[in-house]
Write a protein that holds these residues in place. Structure first.
Motif, PDB file in Angstrom:
ATOM      1  N   THR A  10       4.255  -8.374  -8.820  1.00 14.60           N
ATOM      2  CA  THR A  10       3.860  -8.768  -8.027  1.00 14.60           C
ATOM      3  C   THR A  10       3.635  -6.797  -7.496  1.00 14.60           C
ATOM      4  OG1 THR A  10       4.948 -10.628  -6.988  1.00 14.60           O
ATOM      5  CG2 THR A  10       4.311  -9.278  -5.594  1.00 14.60           C
ATOM      6  N   SER A  11       4.255  -5.592  -7.542  1.00 20.78           N
ATOM      7  CA  SER A  11       3.663  -4.714  -6.769  1.00 20.78           C
ATOM      8  C   SER A  11       1.993  -4.291  -7.580  1.00 20.78           C
ATOM      9  CB  SER A  11       4.525  -3.908  -7.492  1.00 20.78           C
ATOM     10  OG  SER A  11       5.342  -3.600  -8.700  1.00 20.78           O
ATOM     11  N   THR A  12       1.855  -4.529  -8.862  1.00 26.31           N
ATOM     12  CA  THR A  12       0.764  -4.041  -9.387  1.00 26.31           C
ATOM     13  C   THR A  12      -0.004  -5.228  -9.027  1.00 26.31           C
ATOM     14  OG1 THR A  12       2.031  -4.217 -11.739  1.00 26.31           O
ATOM     15  CG2 THR A  12      -0.079  -4.275 -11.726  1.00 26.31           C
ATOM     16  N   PHE A  13      -0.274  -6.192  -8.825  1.00 25.80           N
ATOM     17  CA  PHE A  13      -1.018  -6.695  -7.935  1.00 25.80           C
ATOM     18  C   PHE A  13      -1.595  -6.358  -6.461  1.00 25.80           C
ATOM     19  CE2 PHE A  13      -0.839 -11.076  -4.998  1.00 25.80           C
ATOM     20  CZ  PHE A  13      -2.046 -11.403  -5.208  1.00 25.80           C
ATOM     21  N   ILE A  14      -0.873  -6.523  -6.011  1.00 25.16           N
ATOM     22  CA  ILE A  14      -0.398  -6.361  -4.140  1.00 25.16           C
ATOM     23  C   ILE A  14      -1.568  -4.557  -4.392  1.00 25.16           C
ATOM     24  CG2 ILE A  14       0.160  -5.453  -2.109  1.00 25.16           C
ATOM     25  CD1 ILE A  14       2.342  -7.397  -2.455  1.00 25.16           C
ATOM     26  N   ARG A  15      -0.908  -3.601  -5.499  1.00 18.77           N
ATOM     27  CA  ARG A  15      -0.973  -2.542  -5.441  1.00 18.77           C
ATOM     28  C   ARG A  15      -2.878  -2.439  -6.104  1.00 18.77           C
ATOM     29  NH1 ARG A  15      -0.079   1.806  -9.730  1.00 18.77           N
ATOM     30  NH2 ARG A  15      -2.088   3.367  -9.176  1.00 18.77           N
ATOM     31  N   THR A  16      -3.192  -3.309  -7.279  1.00 17.57           N
ATOM     32  CA  THR A  16      -5.063  -3.414  -7.331  1.00 17.57           C
ATOM     33  C   THR A  16      -5.501  -3.576  -6.246  1.00 17.57           C
ATOM     34  OG1 THR A  16      -4.122  -3.956  -9.453  1.00 17.57           O
ATOM     35  CG2 THR A  16      -5.736  -4.671  -9.003  1.00 17.57           C
ATOM     36  N   ALA A  17      -5.168  -4.727  -5.806  1.00 12.17           N
ATOM     37  CA  ALA A  17      -5.738  -5.304  -4.256  1.00 12.17           C
ATOM     38  C   ALA A  17      -5.932  -4.302  -3.104  1.00 12.17           C
ATOM     39  CB  ALA A  17      -4.521  -6.683  -3.191  1.00 12.17           C
TER      40      ALA A  17
END
Lengths: 251, 444
Positions: free
Chosen positions: A98-105
Motif C-alpha cells: 500500500t505505501s509503495t503504491f501511494i508514494r508512487t502515485a
C-alpha cells in the motif's frame, strides 16, 4: 466563486446503450454536491466517465474541469490535476504494498505538476500523520493494496489515499456502502477534515445517512441519465419521505 | 536431417573422440560414458513423441548436426570483477573451465573444475555423477521410459568439464559461489557441461549459475548442462540458475538432486532465453523431513521458447515440497511449465504444493501449463493450481486513477505478479537476478 466542474449536455453510451442522456451539472470550488438516484440511474457511470475509465463512449456534451477540457486528458493527467475517485469497490492488487503504491502515485502526480518529489522518509512522516487522523493502524502500509481488507478498511484506505493525494475534486462513489455506523463516522470525519475552499466534492450515495455527516451544499437527483431536480440538503430529507418515484413523478 | 542419421553421426562422433575425453583410464567413468552412449543409441534425441518434450518442437536441435570442436576465443576482460559476497567464481567457456577466481577459501571447501577432479581426485567424485537411467520416467503403467533422457545420455557420454563444489561436514560457507557458463560460436557447435554440488552432513552453501550465450552469428549453438546435486543429512543448499541465450541458442539444463534427512534444497530458476531454453529439475526427497522449494520465472519476448519442467519425488515419509512458477510473455513468445509431484507408496505425511501462474502481455503469446500429481501413498496433503491471464484492466485503471502512468502501472503489476519468486531470495541472489534481467532482458 470559481467554477470547479462544469458538465454540459453529457450523453454517454456503454456497450451501445445510452446511460447518461443530456446530463448537466455545475460545481463551484469549495462546494460539496451530492448526487442521489435510484439504481441504474447512471451515478457510477458519471463517476467513471469523470475519472476516465475505458468502455464509456461520450457521444455528446462537454466536461470542463478548472477551465480545461477534462475529456481530452488521460487518466493519470486527470489525477495529477486534482481529480480523485474513491471507488465503490476498491480494487485488490496482490504483491504491491500500500505505501509503495501511494508514494508512487503521489510522486508521479508531483512529477507531472513539476513539484519536488517526496523521499521515503518525508513520505512516511506524511503517511503516519494521515493514518493517525483516520484512526488506522500502520500495519496496512506494508500490506498489499486492499488485499484481505474488510469492507470498512477498504473505504477507509480510499479516504487515506485521498488525504495524502489532496485532490481538488473528490468523487465519492457510494463510499458509504458496506460501512457500519462507526466506520461511516470515521470516513465522514476524514472527508470533512479535507474540506477547504479549494476542494469540491461530488458525493454519490443512496442514503441520507452519509449526508447527515457530510452536510452537502447542494443535492441533485439523477434519474434516467439526467439531473431531474436540484436543491439544498433539505431535498435529501424530502427524498427520504417521498422516495425517488415520488420526486421523479412530481417533475 | 533425418533423426536416425543424426543419431548415427553422434555415435560416430563419440567413437572418434572417446579417447580424448577426460577420464579414459578410470573404469567407472569410462563405463558411465559407454552406458550412456548405448542408451543414446536406443533413445536418440528427444522429439515431440516424448511426453516431456511434446509442447513444441526443438527444430534447431533435431534438424541440425552439431560438432564438439570449435576454435572460438573469448575476452574475459569485459566481465566485471566478482562481487564482494562472491567467494569463488568459476568461468566456463564453451564447456571448459577457463578461469577460477577464489578468495582464500575456508578449509574443507573444495571448488575446482571437473577435469581437475577427474585427473587428481577421481575418488572424491566417484558415485556422484549419476548414471543416465537414474531419472528414467516410471509411467503409471509401471513401464520404464528412457526417452526423456536423450540429452542427458548425450551429456553423460560427451561431457568434458564443469564445476565441482564439495563442502565437507558441518562447514557453513558464507557468501556465495558463482558459476558462469559463457558460449560463443562461429560454427554449429555443441558443448556439454557436467557439474557436481556435494554437501556433506550439516554443510551449507549458496550457488549462483549464469548461462549466457554471447554470440553465434548465423550459427547454431546447443549447450547442455547437467548438475548432479547430493545433499546429505541436515545440509542446506540455495541454488539459483539464470539462463539467457540468443535466438540461435538451444539451452538444455538439468538438475538432478538427492536430498537426505532434514536437508533443504532451495532452487530458483530464471529461464529467459531469446532462443530455445529449458530447465529440468528432478528432485528425490530421500530422507524424512527433507524439504525442497522450487521457484521459477519464465520470461519470453519475440519468438523465444522457454520451458521449465519439474519433478519432485517424495520417497521418504514426512517430506515437503513447494513450487511457485510464474511466466510472463510478450510478443509471440512461448513458454511451458510442466510440474510433477510424485508421492511414492511409503511417503505418508507428505506435504506438497504447486502453483503455476502465467501472464500474457500480448494476444500472440502462448503458454502451456501442465500440473501433474501422481499419488501412491494414502496420507498426504497436496495442492496444485494453474492460472493463465492478462493484466487486469480494473487494476490498471485503479493505479492510473491515482496518477500513475499506464506504462508505470503495467510495470508495477508485472513486478507484483513475479514477486513470489523474488520474495524469499537471499539479498545477493535478488541483486544478481535483477541485474541479470536488466542486462540481458532490457527493461523488465
Amino acid at each position: 466563486m470559481a467554477i470547479s466542474l462544469e458538465i454540459n449536455d453529457l450523453v454517454v453510451e456503454v456497450a451501445e446503450k445510452t446511460i447518461l442522456n443530456g446530463l448537466s451539472l455545475k460545481i463551484d470550488s469549495g462546494e460539496m454536491a451530492a448526487i442521489m438516484g435510484p439504481n441504474g440511474a447512471g451515478k457510477s457511470t458519471l463517476a467513471s466517465v469523470l475519472a476516465g475509465k475505458d468502455g464509456y463512449t461520450v457521444k455528446e456534451g462537454s466536461i470542463k474541469y478548472l477551465g480545461k477540457e477534462l475529456l481530452k486528458m488521460s487518466i493519470d493527467e486527470r489525477a495529477a490535476s486534482g481529480v480523485f475517485l474513491a471507488f465503490q469497490y476498491p480494487v485488490e492488487i496482490p504483491g504491491v504494498a500500500t505505501s509503495t503504491f501511494i508514494r508512487t502515485a503521489l510522486n508521479a502526480q508531483k512529477r507531472m505538476r513539476g513539484e519536488k518529489e517526496l523521499d521515503a522518509v518525508e513520505f512516511l512522516k506524511l503517511a503516519r500523520e494521515k493514518a493517525k487522523e483516520l484512526e488506522m493502524s500502520e500495519d496496512f502500509f506494508t500490506r498489499s493494496v486492499n488485499v484481505g481488507f474488510s469492507g470498512g478498511e477498504k473505504k477507509r484506505a480510499e479516504v487515506f489515499q485521498m488525504s495524502i493525494l489532496s485532490p481538488t475534486l473528490a468523487i465519492l462513489d457510494e463510499t458509504d456502502s458496506g460501512l457500519d455506523i462507526d466506520a461511516l463516522k470515521v470516513v465522514a470525519k476524514g472527508v470533512n477534515n479535507l474540506r477547504n475552499k479549494n476542494l469540491s466534492g461530488l458525493v454519490i450515495t443512496h442514503y441520507q445517512r452519509l449526508l447527515d455527516y457530510l452536510q452537502p451544499d447542494t443535492v441533485h437527483i439523477l434519474a434516467n441519465g439526467k439531473i431531474v431536480k436540484t436543491g439544498d440538503k433539505s431535498l435529501a430529507l424530502l427524498l427520504e419521505q417521498k422516495g425517488y418515484q415520488g420526486i421523479i413523478e412530481a417533475n | 536431417m533425418n533423426s536416425q542419421v543424426l543419431k548415427e553421426k553422434y555415435v560416430e562422433l563419440y567413437e572418434e573422440h572417446k579417447n580424448t575425453l577426460p577420464g579414459k583410464n578410470i573404469p567407472w567413468l569410462e563405463n558411465l560414458r559407454e552406458e550412456a552412449i548405448d542408451q543414446f543409441k536406443q533413445s536418440g534425441l528427444p522429439d515431440t513423441s516424448v511426453e516431456e518434450w511434446n509442447v513444441y518442437p526443438y527444430k534447431n536441435l533435431t534438424n541440425n548436426y552439431f560438432s564438439i570442436t570449435g576454435k572460438e576465443n573469448i575476452d574475459l576482460s569485459e566481465l566485471k570483477i566478482k562481487d564482494e559476497d562472491c567467494i569463488a567464481r568459476l568461468i566456463l567457456h564453451n564447456g571448459s573451465v577457463v578461469k577460477i577466481e577464489a578468495d582464500k577459501l575456508p578449509e574443507r571447501v573444495l571448488i575446482n573444475s571437473l577435469s581437475y577432479f577427474i585427473e587428481n581426485h577421481p575418488e572424491i567424485i566417484e558415485g556422484n555423477i549419476n548414471p543416465v537411467n537414474k531419472h528414467f520416467e516410471t509411467r503409471l503403467s509401471n513401464i520404464i521410459d528412457p526417452k526423456s533422457q536423450g540429452i542427458v545420455s548425450l551429456n553423460t557420454a560427451f561431457h568434458k568439464d564443469g564445476a565441482v563444489i564439495y563442502i565437507e561436514k558441518n562447514i557453513k560457507v558464507s557468501g556465495y559461489i558463482e558459476i558462469i557458463n559463457l558460449s560463443n560460436n562461429k560454427t554449429n557447435l555443441m558443448n556439454h557441461i557436467r557439474s557436481l554440488i556435494i554437501l556433506e552432513a550439516g554443510a551449507k552453501c549458496k550457488v549462483i549459475e549464469k548461462n549466457i550465450g554471447l554470440y553465434s552469428e548465423d550459427n547454431l549453438l546447443f549447450s547442455s548442462s547437467v548438475t548432479d546435486i547430493n545433499l546429505s543429512k541436515d545440509s542446506s543448499l540455495s541454488f539459483m540458475r539464470l539462463i539467457a541465450g540468443n535466438l540461435n541458442n538451444t539451452n538444455v539444463n538439468c538438475t538432478h538432486a538427492d536430498i537426505e534427512e532434514n536437508a533443504i534444497f532451495n532452487s530458483t530458476s530464471f529461464v529467459c532465453s531469446k532462443g530455445d531454453a529449458r530447465d529440468e529439475i528432478r528432485v528425490n526427497l530421500n530422507g524424512t523431513n527433507s524439504l525442497v522449494n522450487l521457484n521459477g520465472l519464465l520470461l519470453g519476448l519475440e519468438k523465444s521458447k522457454n520451458e521449465l519442467l519439474t519433478k519432485v519425488r517424495h520417497i521418504a515419509k514426512s517430506t515437503n515440497s513447494n513450487q511457485n512458477v510464474r511466466a510472463i510473455l510478450n510478443d509471440k513468445a512461448r513458454a511451458s511449465f510442466q510440474g510433477k509431484i510424485r508421492v511414492e507408496k511409503k511417503a505418508d505425511d507428505t506435504v506438497a504444493n504447486m502453483s503455476g501462474k502465467s501472464l500474457l502481455l500480448n494476444q500472440s503469446a502462448r503458454v502451456n501449463s501442465k500440473p501433474e500429481l501422481e499419488i501412491l501413498a494414502d496420507d498426504v496433503s497436496c495442492s496444485h493450481g494453474v492460472t493463465v491471464g492478462s493484466l487486469d484492466p480494473e487494476q490498471l485503471f485503479y493505479l492510473s486513477s491515482r496518477g500513475i502512468s499506464n506504462n508505470e502501472a503495467k510495470k508495477m503489476l508485472i513486478a507484483a505478479f513475479s514477486e513470489i519468486v523474488f520474495e524469499n531470495l537471499d539479498v545477493s541472489f535478488k541483486k544478481n537476478a535483477q541485474k541479470f534481467m536488466a542486462d540481458y532482458y532490457g527493461t523488465y
